[in-house]
Write an enzyme that holds these catalytic residues in place. Structure first.
Site, PDB file in Angstrom:
ATOM      1  N   GLY A   4      37.634  27.545  49.047  1.00 49.49           N
ATOM      2  CA  GLY A   4      38.756  28.471  48.926  1.00 49.49           C
ATOM      3  C   GLY A   4      38.336  29.906  49.187  1.00 49.49           C
ATOM      4  N   GLY A  52      40.185  32.504  48.823  1.00 52.46           N
ATOM      5  CA  GLY A  52      41.179  33.371  48.187  1.00 52.46           C
ATOM      6  C   GLY A  52      40.449  34.500  47.474  1.00 52.46           C
ATOM      7  N   VAL A  82      40.393  27.036  44.313  1.00 52.56           N
ATOM      8  CA  VAL A  82      41.532  26.709  45.191  1.00 52.56           C
ATOM      9  C   VAL A  82      42.868  27.110  44.582  1.00 52.56           C
ATOM     10  CG1 VAL A  82      40.321  24.823  46.345  1.00 52.56           C
ATOM     11  CG2 VAL A  82      41.624  24.354  44.266  1.00 52.56           C
ATOM     12  N   ALA A 137      47.109  40.101  36.214  1.00 52.70           N
ATOM     13  CA  ALA A 137      47.205  40.564  34.839  1.00 52.70           C
ATOM     14  C   ALA A 137      48.252  41.673  34.692  1.00 52.70           C
ATOM     15  CB  ALA A 137      45.843  41.063  34.378  1.00 52.70           C
ATOM     16  N   HIS A 176      39.613  68.770  47.737  1.00 54.84           N
ATOM     17  CA  HIS A 176      38.601  68.576  48.762  1.00 54.84           C
ATOM     18  C   HIS A 176      37.220  68.788  48.168  1.00 54.84           C
ATOM     19  CE1 HIS A 176      36.595  68.704  52.624  1.00 54.84           C
ATOM     20  NE2 HIS A 176      35.952  69.790  52.208  1.00 54.84           N
TER      21      HIS A 176
HETATM   22  P1  FAD Z   1      46.344  34.086  30.424  1.00 56.25           P
HETATM   23  O1  FAD Z   1      45.491  35.264  30.570  1.00 56.25           O
HETATM   24  O2  FAD Z   1      45.938  32.802  31.040  1.00 56.25           O
HETATM   25  O3  FAD Z   1      46.541  33.899  28.861  1.00 56.25           O
HETATM   26  C1  FAD Z   1      47.252  32.843  28.308  1.00 56.25           C
HETATM   27  C2  FAD Z   1      46.749  32.595  26.912  1.00 56.25           C
HETATM   28  O4  FAD Z   1      47.594  31.640  26.294  1.00 56.25           O
HETATM   29  C3  FAD Z   1      45.338  32.027  26.858  1.00 56.25           C
HETATM   30  O5  FAD Z   1      44.569  32.807  25.997  1.00 56.25           O
HETATM   31  C4  FAD Z   1      45.535  30.623  26.326  1.00 56.25           C
HETATM   32  O6  FAD Z   1      44.464  30.187  25.485  1.00 56.25           O
HETATM   33  C5  FAD Z   1      46.807  30.754  25.519  1.00 56.25           C
HETATM   34  N1  FAD Z   1      47.575  29.525  25.369  1.00 56.25           N
HETATM   35  C6  FAD Z   1      47.926  28.635  26.329  1.00 56.25           C
HETATM   36  N2  FAD Z   1      48.684  27.652  25.803  1.00 56.25           N
HETATM   37  C7  FAD Z   1      48.806  27.941  24.485  1.00 56.25           C
HETATM   38  C8  FAD Z   1      49.466  27.313  23.410  1.00 56.25           C
HETATM   39  N3  FAD Z   1      50.183  26.205  23.577  1.00 56.25           N
HETATM   40  N4  FAD Z   1      49.358  27.856  22.183  1.00 56.25           N
HETATM   41  C9  FAD Z   1      48.631  28.979  21.977  1.00 56.25           C
HETATM   42  N5  FAD Z   1      47.995  29.634  22.967  1.00 56.25           N
HETATM   43  C10 FAD Z   1      48.088  29.116  24.194  1.00 56.25           C
HETATM   44  N6  FAD Z   1      44.113  39.499  37.703  1.00 56.25           N
HETATM   45  C11 FAD Z   1      44.145  40.798  37.985  1.00 56.25           C
HETATM   46  O7  FAD Z   1      45.201  41.417  37.864  1.00 56.25           O
HETATM   47  N7  FAD Z   1      43.028  41.476  38.396  1.00 56.25           N
HETATM   48  C12 FAD Z   1      41.841  40.850  38.542  1.00 56.25           C
HETATM   49  O8  FAD Z   1      40.851  41.482  38.918  1.00 56.25           O
HETATM   50  C13 FAD Z   1      41.767  39.476  38.259  1.00 56.25           C
HETATM   51  N8  FAD Z   1      40.603  38.817  38.376  1.00 56.25           N
HETATM   52  C14 FAD Z   1      40.538  37.503  38.034  1.00 56.25           C
HETATM   53  C15 FAD Z   1      39.323  36.854  38.157  1.00 56.25           C
HETATM   54  C16 FAD Z   1      39.210  35.525  37.809  1.00 56.25           C
HETATM   55  C17 FAD Z   1      37.880  34.829  37.930  1.00 56.25           C
HETATM   56  C18 FAD Z   1      40.357  34.822  37.312  1.00 56.25           C
HETATM   57  C19 FAD Z   1      40.249  33.390  36.889  1.00 56.25           C
HETATM   58  C20 FAD Z   1      41.572  35.464  37.193  1.00 56.25           C
HETATM   59  C21 FAD Z   1      41.677  36.803  37.561  1.00 56.25           C
HETATM   60  N9  FAD Z   1      42.889  37.501  37.477  1.00 56.25           N
HETATM   61  C22 FAD Z   1      42.941  38.818  37.820  1.00 56.25           C
HETATM   62  C23 FAD Z   1      44.124  36.844  37.033  1.00 56.25           C
HETATM   63  C24 FAD Z   1      44.433  37.187  35.564  1.00 56.25           C
HETATM   64  O9  FAD Z   1      43.350  36.786  34.775  1.00 56.25           O
HETATM   65  C25 FAD Z   1      45.711  36.505  35.139  1.00 56.25           C
HETATM   66  O10 FAD Z   1      46.751  36.849  36.018  1.00 56.25           O
HETATM   67  C26 FAD Z   1      46.104  36.910  33.729  1.00 56.25           C
HETATM   68  O11 FAD Z   1      45.091  36.600  32.800  1.00 56.25           O
HETATM   69  C27 FAD Z   1      47.396  36.214  33.318  1.00 56.25           C
HETATM   70  O12 FAD Z   1      47.764  36.628  32.059  1.00 56.25           O
HETATM   71  P2  FAD Z   1      48.650  35.704  31.117  1.00 56.25           P
HETATM   72  O13 FAD Z   1      48.744  36.416  29.824  1.00 56.25           O
HETATM   73  O14 FAD Z   1      49.884  35.306  31.817  1.00 56.25           O
HETATM   74  O15 FAD Z   1      47.819  34.358  30.948  1.00 56.25           O
HETATM   75  P1  AMP Z   2      44.050  31.408  46.087  1.00 50.68           P
HETATM   76  O1  AMP Z   2      45.236  30.538  45.789  1.00 50.68           O
HETATM   77  O2  AMP Z   2      44.376  32.749  46.668  1.00 50.68           O
HETATM   78  O3  AMP Z   2      43.092  31.497  44.944  1.00 50.68           O
HETATM   79  O4  AMP Z   2      43.243  30.673  47.266  1.00 50.68           O
HETATM   80  C1  AMP Z   2      42.827  29.332  47.198  1.00 50.68           C
HETATM   81  C2  AMP Z   2      42.449  28.903  48.604  1.00 50.68           C
HETATM   82  O5  AMP Z   2      41.868  27.601  48.567  1.00 50.68           O
HETATM   83  C3  AMP Z   2      43.637  28.816  49.570  1.00 50.68           C
HETATM   84  O6  AMP Z   2      43.400  29.693  50.632  1.00 50.68           O
HETATM   85  C4  AMP Z   2      43.647  27.349  50.002  1.00 50.68           C
HETATM   86  O7  AMP Z   2      43.988  27.209  51.363  1.00 50.68           O
HETATM   87  C5  AMP Z   2      42.200  26.907  49.766  1.00 50.68           C
HETATM   88  N1  AMP Z   2      42.064  25.448  49.596  1.00 50.68           N
HETATM   89  C6  AMP Z   2      42.819  24.615  48.836  1.00 50.68           C
HETATM   90  N2  AMP Z   2      42.393  23.323  48.930  1.00 50.68           N
HETATM   91  C7  AMP Z   2      41.322  23.333  49.783  1.00 50.68           C
HETATM   92  C8  AMP Z   2      40.420  22.308  50.299  1.00 50.68           C
HETATM   93  N3  AMP Z   2      40.528  21.010  49.965  1.00 50.68           N
HETATM   94  N4  AMP Z   2      39.438  22.697  51.164  1.00 50.68           N
HETATM   95  C9  AMP Z   2      39.290  24.004  51.504  1.00 50.68           C
HETATM   96  N5  AMP Z   2      40.109  24.991  51.062  1.00 50.68           N
HETATM   97  C10 AMP Z   2      41.108  24.675  50.210  1.00 50.68           C
END
Ligand code: FAD
Ligand code: AMP
Length: 481
Positions: A188, A190, A280, A330, A454
């Protein structure tokens, strides 16, 4: 008897904890149920973002960037750094410390705002009741005037590469490697795949990114996506497009490897890696969240169905963040959390979904807001483009950060800015000034007439805005005026 609240939030990630804090600020008696726990079974707030997402990934990106700078970039400043080494466990431990500072910060904010934090898994029942299953197995019931669902998202697993948390990991596992893998595969291309691939590539891994689609970063403005591919490839990422992963086999024995099979335009191929990151995409966490009697509608992909105001199909039940439509970011979830809290007390707060900023934290960063040229062409809209490279910006030269450019697109008739696309140093922070400008419907001329300090990297934004109408001062204008 169930404990009664004005608002119960399920999920304490950026969408949920922000919603809870804002509700409490507005005088509502608020609880936030969170199932993420520490070793004492106490709730850890902050969700994916603080624990295993935005923050830890940026900590590792910053550490690994400093390593690259010390090795390769100091020399140009006349600084000799010899014997530069990376202590991976120390880098991972630093990241963990930042995470714990921030998650305990949310706990303190809950205390200061009188949000009641409850440890356990929440489930919405009928009649706005919330069942909480505690970590010791006991069950408690809460009732509320309003329930906010903010359960977030989790990594998608694909059958050809099942995560074993040893050789094959998801994004969470990729933040925990204790040594640099020699050969690293990433499925992926992405945002997450590129960011995590960059971290380990900078630390010495040979990184191969396998991406099923033929296009690279299709959501990014084409000109920038092309530039990004060029720069990232030069940094060592071997990005294979049109490469769909079809299977994987983990070897037995001590030093395990994984053989990944994929198909591309030339047919079936194989590659061997020491670690494989599956990146992915992510899916909403809506399983075990809703009782059948709750009445809340899910779509085919498991997202909670909401309108523009994050109201679900059940009055008084709201949902926000990654659990609902829109980009999984986020800041998008945080803004929705605030909107929901304010809507609960009757304010007509809205989120401007047209101006969600996007960032990829590679080096250089890639950041954009609004429309790409490709989108505008498809819509048949007429526009003018102004761009300006960092290579001739004085501050970028001083910092030796000369890759990339700023591109501003404005409506041909009204001059109103429709999109801003930046690849370059501090692109995320620089682009934020354009988000504000666009929120106030700025024209390219408005930005051109604004005074910029600047020397700053931001002068590149100024010059790109001037170039929209053909009068950039410090560069040659493509558009003549
Ligand atoms: P989450 O952060 O997923 O929080 C949901 C919470 O609900 C969790 O703590 C979970 O334990 C809890 N929960 C779930 N079900 C239950 C339940 N039934 N009862 C009680 N608690 C529950 N976004 C950005 O904007 N900038 C970035 O740079 C960025 N980098 C990222 C890098 C990585 C590696 C990843 C994985 C994500 C990244 N994101 C980034 C995406 C971002 O983390 C998410 O969009 C954001 O955390 C979503 O917030 P949320 O509150 O909707 O959900
Ligand atoms: P994102 O949703 O932006 O995190 O990106 C995930 C990426 O994974 C997308 O660009 C998909 O096309 C790619 N992807 C999903 N399944 C596969 C797969 N089986 N092999 C290679 N790439 C994949």
């Amino acid at each position: 008897m169930s404990d009664k609240y004005d608002v119960v939030v399920i999920g304490g990630g950026p969408a949920g904890y922000v919603a809870a804090i804002r509700c409490a600020q507005l005088g509502l008696k608020t609880a936030c149920v969170e199932k993420w726990k520490d070793e004492k079974d106490e709730a850890v707030f902050g969700g994916t973002c603080l624990n295993v997402g935005c923050i830890p990934s940026k900590a590792l990106l910053d550490s690994s960037h400093k390593y690259v700078e010390a090795q390769h970039d100091f020399e140009v400043h006349g600084i000799t750094a010899t014997g530069v080494k990376i202590d991976v466990p120390a880098m991972i431990a630093r990241k963990a410390k930042i995470v714990s500072q921030l998650t305990s910060g949310v706990k303190q904010l809950f205390g200061a705002n009188k949000v009641v934090g409850i440890a356990g898994a929440g489930k919405l029942l009928a009649g706005k009741k919330v069942q909480v299953t505690k970590h010791d197995g006991s069950v408690e019931e809460l009732s509320a005037e309003n329930v906010i669902l903010a359960a977030g998202s989790a990594p998608i697993n694909i059958p050809p590469a099942p995560v074993d948390n040893d050789v094959i990991v998801d994004s969470t596992g990729a933040l925990e490697f204790q040594s640099t893998p020699k050969r690293l595969g990433v499925i992926g291309a992405g945002v997450i795949g590129l960011e995590l691939g960059s971290v380990w590539s900078r630390l010495g891994s040979e990184v191969t990114v396998l991406e099923a689609m033929d296009a690279f970063l299709p959501a990014v403005d084409g000109q920038l996506a092309k530039e990004a591919k060029k720069i990232l490839s030069k940094q060592g990422l071997d990005i294979k497009l049109g490469a769909k992963v079809t299977g994987s086999k983990v070897s037995k024995g001590k030093a395990k490897t994984v053989t990944v099979s994929y198909t591309d335009s030339e047919g079936e191929k194989e590659a061997v890696f020491d670690k494989l990151i599956v990146a992915v995409g992510r899916r909403p966490v809506s399983e075990n969240l809703l009782d059948d009697a709750s009445g809340v509608e899910l779509d085919k992909r498991g997202f909670v169905v909401v309108d523009d105001t994050c109201a679900t199909s059940v009055p008084g039940v709201w949902a926000c963040g990654d659990l609902v439509r829109g980009p999984m970011l986020a800041h998008k979830g945080m803004e929705e959390g605030v909107m929901v809290a304010e809507r609960i007390i009757g304010k007509k707060t809205q989120v401007n979904y047209d101006l969600v900023p996007f960032v990829i934290y590679t080096h250089p960063e890639i950041a954009w807001v609004g429309k790409t040229e490709e989108q505008l062409k498809e819509e048949g809209r007429e526009y003018n483009v102004g761009s300006f490279p960092f290579s001739i910006n004085g501050r970028a030269m001083a910092a030796n950060e000369k890759d990339g450019m700023v591109k501003i697109i404005a409506d041909a008739k009204t001059d109103r800015v429709l999109g801003c696309h930046i690849i370059g140093p501090s692109a995320a922070d620089m682009m934020q000034q354009m988000v504000i400008a666009m929120e106030f419907s700025a024209s390219a001329e408005d930005i051109g007439l604004t005074m910029f300090s600047h020397p700053t990297l931001s002068e590149t934004v100024h010059e790109a805005a001037l170039a929209v109408n053909g009068h950039a001062i410090h560069g040659v204008n493509k558009r003549k005026r």
